[in-house]
Motif scaffolding. Structure first.
Motif, PDB file in Angstrom:
ATOM      1  N   ARG A 188       0.839  -1.201   0.000  1.00  0.00           N
ATOM      2  CA  ARG A 188       0.000   0.000   0.000  1.00  0.00           C
ATOM      3  C   ARG A 188       0.869   1.244   0.000  1.00  0.00           C
ATOM      4  O   ARG A 188       1.837   1.334   0.754  1.00  0.00           O
ATOM      5  CB  ARG A 188      -0.911  -0.005   1.220  1.00  0.00           C
ATOM      6  CG  ARG A 188      -2.073  -0.979   1.080  1.00  0.00           C
ATOM      7  CD  ARG A 188      -2.857  -1.062   2.366  1.00  0.00           C
ATOM      8  NE  ARG A 188      -3.150   0.250   2.887  1.00  0.00           N
ATOM      9  CZ  ARG A 188      -3.160   0.567   4.194  1.00  0.00           C
ATOM     10  NH1 ARG A 188      -2.899  -0.364   5.095  1.00  0.00           N
ATOM     11  NH2 ARG A 188      -3.445   1.776   4.566  1.00  0.00           N
ATOM     12  N   GLU A 216      -3.725   0.312  -2.908  1.00  0.00           N
ATOM     13  CA  GLU A 216      -4.521   1.548  -2.807  1.00  0.00           C
ATOM     14  C   GLU A 216      -5.059   1.995  -4.163  1.00  0.00           C
ATOM     15  O   GLU A 216      -6.073   2.686  -4.234  1.00  0.00           O
ATOM     16  CB  GLU A 216      -3.695   2.660  -2.155  1.00  0.00           C
ATOM     17  CG  GLU A 216      -3.506   2.414  -0.663  1.00  0.00           C
ATOM     18  CD  GLU A 216      -2.733   3.520   0.040  1.00  0.00           C
ATOM     19  OE1 GLU A 216      -2.383   4.532  -0.613  1.00  0.00           O
ATOM     20  OE2 GLU A 216      -2.458   3.339   1.238  1.00  0.00           O
ATOM     21  N   PHE A 240      -8.681   0.836  -4.781  1.00  0.00           N
ATOM     22  CA  PHE A 240      -9.765   1.211  -3.863  1.00  0.00           C
ATOM     23  C   PHE A 240     -10.953   1.842  -4.579  1.00  0.00           C
ATOM     24  O   PHE A 240     -12.072   1.822  -4.079  1.00  0.00           O
ATOM     25  CB  PHE A 240      -9.257   2.166  -2.770  1.00  0.00           C
ATOM     26  CG  PHE A 240      -8.423   1.492  -1.707  1.00  0.00           C
ATOM     27  CD1 PHE A 240      -7.950   0.199  -1.874  1.00  0.00           C
ATOM     28  CD2 PHE A 240      -8.112   2.145  -0.520  1.00  0.00           C
ATOM     29  CE1 PHE A 240      -7.180  -0.431  -0.912  1.00  0.00           C
ATOM     30  CE2 PHE A 240      -7.342   1.522   0.468  1.00  0.00           C
ATOM     31  CZ  PHE A 240      -6.873   0.234   0.267  1.00  0.00           C
ATOM     32  N   THR A 241     -10.706   2.448  -5.760  1.00  0.00           N
ATOM     33  CA  THR A 241     -11.805   3.104  -6.487  1.00  0.00           C
ATOM     34  C   THR A 241     -12.400   2.194  -7.564  1.00  0.00           C
ATOM     35  O   THR A 241     -13.285   2.627  -8.307  1.00  0.00           O
ATOM     36  CB  THR A 241     -11.306   4.407  -7.152  1.00  0.00           C
ATOM     37  OG1 THR A 241     -10.111   4.108  -7.876  1.00  0.00           O
ATOM     38  CG2 THR A 241     -11.033   5.482  -6.130  1.00  0.00           C
ATOM     39  N   THR A 267     -14.692  -4.997  -9.853  1.00  0.00           N
ATOM     40  CA  THR A 267     -14.069  -5.719  -8.736  1.00  0.00           C
ATOM     41  C   THR A 267     -14.396  -7.203  -8.826  1.00  0.00           C
ATOM     42  O   THR A 267     -13.508  -8.062  -8.725  1.00  0.00           O
ATOM     43  CB  THR A 267     -14.575  -5.167  -7.388  1.00  0.00           C
ATOM     44  OG1 THR A 267     -14.167  -3.802  -7.277  1.00  0.00           O
ATOM     45  CG2 THR A 267     -14.027  -5.961  -6.210  1.00  0.00           C
ATOM     46  N   SER A 272     -14.582  -7.303  -0.632  1.00  0.00           N
ATOM     47  CA  SER A 272     -14.091  -6.238  -1.504  1.00  0.00           C
ATOM     48  C   SER A 272     -15.214  -5.711  -2.399  1.00  0.00           C
ATOM     49  O   SER A 272     -15.307  -4.508  -2.672  1.00  0.00           O
ATOM     50  CB  SER A 272     -12.977  -6.845  -2.369  1.00  0.00           C
ATOM     51  OG  SER A 272     -12.063  -5.895  -2.737  1.00  0.00           O
ATOM     52  N   GLY A 312     -15.754  -1.260  -1.058  1.00  0.00           N
ATOM     53  CA  GLY A 312     -14.500  -0.932  -1.734  1.00  0.00           C
ATOM     54  C   GLY A 312     -13.452  -0.328  -0.828  1.00  0.00           C
ATOM     55  O   GLY A 312     -12.265  -0.295  -1.167  1.00  0.00           O
ATOM     56  N   ASN A 313     -13.870   0.168   0.334  1.00  0.00           N
ATOM     57  CA  ASN A 313     -12.908   0.785   1.259  1.00  0.00           C
ATOM     58  C   ASN A 313     -12.393  -0.189   2.316  1.00  0.00           C
ATOM     59  O   ASN A 313     -11.723   0.233   3.257  1.00  0.00           O
ATOM     60  CB  ASN A 313     -13.550   1.986   1.947  1.00  0.00           C
ATOM     61  CG  ASN A 313     -13.825   3.096   0.958  1.00  0.00           C
ATOM     62  OD1 ASN A 313     -12.989   3.409   0.114  1.00  0.00           O
ATOM     63  ND2 ASN A 313     -15.023   3.670   1.027  1.00  0.00           N
ATOM     64  N   VAL A 357      -9.895  -2.060   3.558  1.00  0.00           N
ATOM     65  CA  VAL A 357      -8.455  -2.057   3.271  1.00  0.00           C
ATOM     66  C   VAL A 357      -7.885  -3.478   3.275  1.00  0.00           C
ATOM     67  O   VAL A 357      -7.120  -3.867   2.382  1.00  0.00           O
ATOM     68  CB  VAL A 357      -7.714  -1.170   4.303  1.00  0.00           C
ATOM     69  CG1 VAL A 357      -6.205  -1.290   4.140  1.00  0.00           C
ATOM     70  CG2 VAL A 357      -8.160   0.276   4.159  1.00  0.00           C
ATOM     71  N   ARG A 410      -9.189  -5.392   0.121  1.00  0.00           N
ATOM     72  CA  ARG A 410      -8.576  -4.894  -1.120  1.00  0.00           C
ATOM     73  C   ARG A 410      -7.113  -5.339  -1.204  1.00  0.00           C
ATOM     74  O   ARG A 410      -6.628  -5.732  -2.275  1.00  0.00           O
ATOM     75  CB  ARG A 410      -8.649  -3.368  -1.164  1.00  0.00           C
ATOM     76  CG  ARG A 410     -10.039  -2.787  -1.417  1.00  0.00           C
ATOM     77  CD  ARG A 410     -10.528  -3.079  -2.808  1.00  0.00           C
ATOM     78  NE  ARG A 410     -11.571  -2.143  -3.227  1.00  0.00           N
ATOM     79  CZ  ARG A 410     -12.252  -2.249  -4.362  1.00  0.00           C
ATOM     80  NH1 ARG A 410     -12.017  -3.253  -5.194  1.00  0.00           N
ATOM     81  NH2 ARG A 410     -13.178  -1.370  -4.688  1.00  0.00           N
ATOM     82  N   THR A 411      -6.403  -5.261  -0.086  1.00  0.00           N
ATOM     83  CA  THR A 411      -4.985  -5.635  -0.099  1.00  0.00           C
ATOM     84  C   THR A 411      -4.840  -7.135  -0.355  1.00  0.00           C
ATOM     85  O   THR A 411      -3.980  -7.572  -1.139  1.00  0.00           O
ATOM     86  CB  THR A 411      -4.324  -5.241   1.235  1.00  0.00           C
ATOM     87  OG1 THR A 411      -4.562  -3.849   1.451  1.00  0.00           O
ATOM     88  CG2 THR A 411      -2.828  -5.491   1.215  1.00  0.00           C
TER      89      THR A 411
END
Ligand SMILES: [Fe+2]
Length: 419
Positions: free
Chosen positions: A26, A193, A196-197, A203, A245, A249-250, A252, A255-256
């Motif tokens: 990240r 990161e 994230f959007t 996704t 995810s 979407g946030n 963390v 997503r990671t």
């Protein structure tokens, strides 16, 4: 009959390359400029990206990390759809007419693949089609000159393009590709990161693409312990974290984890004995995806339970290992391989449903069943050889089993009817 693991190990010959350097973590995008300055003498770079990446603010992150480095940059934007021959030819024309000494591909698989093409066409003459894997010499090395340095920065978690030695675009309604070990990135920079959007649809599609790279790598007749270990851990990451995810979407951690799984899937993709992955999953999904207007990852995800079902008599032991990794239930140790496969297929279908994908292809397209079925003879007589399926897919294709498979894919049916 396919080889068992003992034979695979006894006959093992390994010879593979990877991207020259991989940076994962990240916030690593802000270090791009300093990495480039210390690692390679880049004076001017073209950034290959698209409109959505700019809108998401990721392009700005990349360009500001280069501020003060002395690296001059130009931007080349590709259209926001899977690249076709027009896009590929535009990339080649730009590469042949402009001056730059490195390429930075920022985006999903499309932008990174076109970044690879830009780097390759800078040092190789002619048109992209000259280098495609097309019969009769689909498997020969066609890229003669080493590309200019490639920096690849994914903004989705799934394609694994930053790790692979291939680039893909659509030609005549089907996906074709260029593959060469010269296409490996000089630097693959994976910053979770930047994902994230990613919107929910992309996704889930890219997450299922990662899952397919991993699991098809395990289905492959040429799987072996080097790839199997990474695959089983990667499958678990997608299984555990894709729904999280997709729903937030946030998240963390999710997503990671998904970016890591994508990186692992991309690494598996780049292993030459997996070669693709060249099982029936990507072979069919890269055929019907463009025909039915279904995005690559979604098409791969729809195929995935069928990949296991179709090959179920040849892959039982390794699928049982996956099942036990996903859910360490003591009962599974006593399951037959067929019982384990039934449960695993059920879990993958549940994963599809958890990210709101209906497992029947017919509910994911506006195109007709006739268009879908019109591909059967083409797959049987031509496409399976383009993907070298006899070497990689455990079960041989026949007109009968392929026709049944097409029916099952269209309807979302599996051998087991427990669900
Ligand atoms: Fe894929």
């Amino acid at each position: 009959m396919p080889k068992d693991l003992t034979q695979i190990i006894s006959d093992l010959v390994l010879d593979w390359e990877n991207p020259k350097r991989i940076v994962f973590g990240r916030g690593q995008t802000k270090n791009l400029g300093s990495i480039l300055n210390s690692y390679m003498q880049v004076k001017s770079a073209v950034i290959v990206t698209d409109e959505n990446i700019e809108k998401a603010g990721i392009l700005e992150k990349v360009t500001s990390s280069l501020n003060g480095t002395g690296i001059k940059t130009d931007i080349f934007k590709i259209p926001v759809h899977e690249p076709d021959m027009d896009t590929a030819n535009n990339v080649a024309n730009y590469a042949h007419s402009k001056g730059f000494d490195a390429v930075i591909g920022v985006g999903g698989g499309s932008a990174m693949d076109m970044g690879k093409l830009m780097a390759m066409m800078k040092t190789n003459p002619g048109k992209p089609l000259d280098y495609c894997a097309l019969p009769p010499d689909a498997l020969s090395e066609k890229v003669k000159n080493r590309p200019v340095p490639e920096i690849l920065i994914p903004t989705t978690a799934g394609t694994g393009s930053e790790q692979s030695n291939a680039l893909v675009f659509i030609e005549n309604g089907y996906k074709t590709w260029i593959t060469s070990n010269k296409l490996y990135a000089t630097l693959a920079l994976v910053d979770p990161e930047n994902t994230f959007t990613t919107p929910p649809n992309a996704t889930r599609s890219s997450g299922m693409d990662a899952m397919s790279h991993l699991l098809e790598g395990l289905v492959s007749s040429l799987h072996n312990p080097v790839s199997d270990g990474t695959i089983i851990e990667g499958v678990k990451l997608v299984y555990d974290y894709l729904p999280r995810s997709y729903n937030n979407g946030n998240d963390v951690e999710a997503r990671t984890a998904l970016s890591l799984a994508s990186t692992m899937g991309g690494w598996v993709l780049s292993l030459p004995w997996i070669n693709g992955p060249a099982t029936i999953g990507h072979c069919l999904s890269e055929g019907f995806g463009p025909k039915l207007n279904i995005p690559h990852g979604l098409a791969c995800g729809l195929m995935l339970p069928h990949v296991i079902d179709f090959n179920r008599n040849f892959i039982g032991e390794r699928m049982k290992k996956v099942l036990i990794a996903l859910e360490p239930n003591e009962d599974y140790f006593y399951f037959t391989t067929q019982e384990a496969i039934d449960v695993l297929i059920k879990k993958i279908v549940e994963l599809l449903k958890a990210v709101e994908i209906n497992p029947a292809v017919k509910y994911n397209t506006k195109e007709s069943k006739d268009i879908f079925f019109s591909m059967i003879d083409y797959v049987l007589n031509e496409r399976q050889y383009l993907y070298n399926l006899p070497a990689y897919n455990p079960r041989r294709l026949t007109k009968d089993n392929l026709t049944n498979l097409f029916e099952d894919i269209w309807e979302g049916k599996f051998t087991t009817n427990e669900f």
